[in-house]
Design a protein around this motif. Structure first.
Motif, PDB file in Angstrom:
ATOM      1  N   GLY A  39       0.846  -1.195   0.000  1.00 43.12           N
ATOM      2  CA  GLY A  39       0.000   0.000   0.000  1.00 43.12           C
ATOM      3  C   GLY A  39       0.876   1.237   0.000  1.00 43.12           C
ATOM      4  O   GLY A  39       2.039   1.169  -0.405  1.00 43.12           O
ATOM      5  N   LYS A  40       0.335   2.363   0.444  1.00 41.19           N
ATOM      6  CA  LYS A  40       1.100   3.608   0.399  1.00 41.19           C
ATOM      7  C   LYS A  40       1.891   3.876   1.671  1.00 41.19           C
ATOM      8  O   LYS A  40       2.643   4.843   1.738  1.00 41.19           O
ATOM      9  N   ASP A  41       1.695   3.044   2.690  1.00 42.68           N
ATOM     10  CA  ASP A  41       2.363   3.287   3.964  1.00 42.68           C
ATOM     11  C   ASP A  41       3.722   2.580   3.979  1.00 42.68           C
ATOM     12  O   ASP A  41       3.817   1.375   4.218  1.00 42.68           O
ATOM     13  N   ASP A  70       3.111  12.307  -8.717  1.00 38.73           N
ATOM     14  CA  ASP A  70       3.002  10.970  -8.124  1.00 38.73           C
ATOM     15  C   ASP A  70       4.030  10.042  -8.773  1.00 38.73           C
ATOM     16  O   ASP A  70       4.620  10.384  -9.808  1.00 38.73           O
ATOM     17  N   GLY A 129      -0.459   7.159  -8.516  1.00 32.50           N
ATOM     18  CA  GLY A 129       0.728   6.410  -8.093  1.00 32.50           C
ATOM     19  C   GLY A 129       0.646   5.935  -6.662  1.00 32.50           C
ATOM     20  O   GLY A 129      -0.441   5.757  -6.105  1.00 32.50           O
ATOM     21  N   ILE A 130       1.811   5.738  -6.069  1.00 30.06           N
ATOM     22  CA  ILE A 130       1.889   5.069  -4.763  1.00 30.06           C
ATOM     23  C   ILE A 130       2.318   6.001  -3.626  1.00 30.06           C
ATOM     24  O   ILE A 130       2.563   5.545  -2.509  1.00 30.06           O
ATOM     25  N   ILE A 131       2.403   7.311  -3.900  1.00 29.26           N
ATOM     26  CA  ILE A 131       2.829   8.226  -2.836  1.00 29.26           C
ATOM     27  C   ILE A 131       1.639   8.590  -1.949  1.00 29.26           C
ATOM     28  O   ILE A 131       0.559   8.932  -2.448  1.00 29.26           O
ATOM     29  N   ASP A 132       1.843   8.518  -0.646  1.00 34.36           N
ATOM     30  CA  ASP A 132       0.805   8.930   0.300  1.00 34.36           C
ATOM     31  C   ASP A 132       0.856  10.461   0.415  1.00 34.36           C
ATOM     32  O   ASP A 132       1.498  11.018   1.312  1.00 34.36           O
TER      33      ASP A 132
END
Lengths: 262, 262
Positions: A99-101, B194, B212-215
């Protein structure tokens, strides 16, 4: 030259048998197979052929991918395969975040290593966490600095877990010198290749030693100063290298290793 | 929305005049031009059109490349252009190493910033060191972590030099939280976009926020906690984004900014 190990990925178009034969023919004493190559003939046949060729196995690539389904069972198989090959080193590519964490992803990886560690110790196999370049975070590994890998080692505090240091993944790090010194006693493997100044591809553009911008002799001096004196794997993921004629690939690997790494 | 700034690189196929018009039409209050766009019409004409459209300039991209020939003169011109546009921020892309000695390259960069700083201060322009992703070391920047950029800021110890933090270049860093906190009072700019999980291209594959995958909300909370409340630039280098129809590019930028960044 007695420390040169050919990682099978450098000749990924060849069968494992062809890689073994080439090492023997060109005077290379070590081999670092990937598991998809082992699968071609099975670990027992691979061991027999490696022994017959007079080679030793520097490491097995790779366990890891701790967030993936079936990782626990697969990693125990990887430990068994490493032991069966007679190597004491299993390279861990720790896997991407699910995931994003990123902090959570890194916790999952650390917990996975901790669970695998007793099994690895029973088999006499050290786990080598290989930090991958930050550009590989999305699909390959959430462990992207040597410092982060060493944080995990220090928390687990067990001689059965250490780091694999690849020049390609780590040379850019402004903390590199301090972190290699900190890795003393925990270096499970050392990989060489090079970084092209004009790198465009995040995966398949690794270069032959001497073709890029990494100061390899300076890097090796830091590894030496940290006390690592084991085999040095040449690992190059690059279709342009794979397409070289057999003789050219082997002669270039040997020649560049001797000329550019020390 | 009042903090959204459109970096001209997000619409690099358009002229600067078209970017200005699009910002005005879609309710964006800030613009972040690159210098190759300014060159189309000159800085005075650009300033006039930006003023007429009711926009403000969040930053000028970019100075830097300190090891290149003519860097000193070019960087002074960049400071003058930033001042003429009425922005207090010049983004520094610090340039690649000219040899294999990265420590020496970083010293050259730091010395170049130190030499430029008095001129920037005279013009009321802050220098924002933008650490670039480690995959960009070969051709773009030898400053690859926020920590390294802040080391330089702390040594120079002048309010006229700080950092520009781009999520794309920095999100992978396990030290990110600590370094953003450390950057408090030194944040000159904040860039959003992202990172695609399957990124293959080292330069041209930056993504729209949310793809994308950035929080991003967690990232923005860290930036907020460090006290930065200035404009937030959307900067996306990606031909697939540039090829979107005008209306779709603008509406998506605004919608994703509002939905994905906070």
């Amino acid at each position: 030259m007695s420390r040169l190990s050919l990682n099978s990925m450098t000749a990924d178009r060849w069968s494992l048998v062809e890689v073994i034969d080439a090492c023997a023919e060109f005077g290379i004493e070590w081999i670092g197979p990937w598991r998809h190559k082992l699968a071609e003939i099975g670990v027992e046949e691979a061991r027999r052929r490696i022994d017959d060729a007079g080679l030793r196995v520097s490491s097995l690539c790779r366990g890891g991918f701790f967030a993936a389904g079936g990782a626990e069972e697969d990693n125990r198989r990887a430990v068994e395969e490493a032991a069966a090959l007679g190597t004491d080193a299993l390279v861990l590519v720790c896997g991407p975040p699910s995931g994003k964490d990123l902090a959570a992803a890194r916790d999952v990886i650390e917990a996975g290593i901790e669970r695998l560690l007793p099994y690895a110790n029973e088999h006499g196999v050290r786990l080598g966490i290989e930090p991958l370049h930050p550009m590989m975070i999305g699909e390959r590994s959430a462990i992207n600095t040597l410092g982060n890998a060493l944080d995990i080692c220090e928390r687990l505090d067990d001689p059965g877990v250490g780091v694999v240091i690849d020049v390609y993944h780590t040379f850019w790090d402004p903390a590199l010198g301090d972190q290699i010194a900190r890795a003393s006693g925990r270096i499970v493997g050392y990989h060489v290749n090079d970084w092209l100044a004009a790198t465009r591809d995040t995966v398949w553009e690794r270069a032959m030693m001497g073709d890029g911008i990494i100061d390899l002799p300076a890097f090796t001096r830091m590894i030496d100063a940290a006390g690592y004196d084991g085999p040095i794997e040449v690992e190059i993921l690059n279709p342009a290298i794979w397409d070289l004629p057999r003789e050219e690939l082997m002669r270039t690997t040997v020649e560049r290793f001797e000329r550019c790494v020390f």
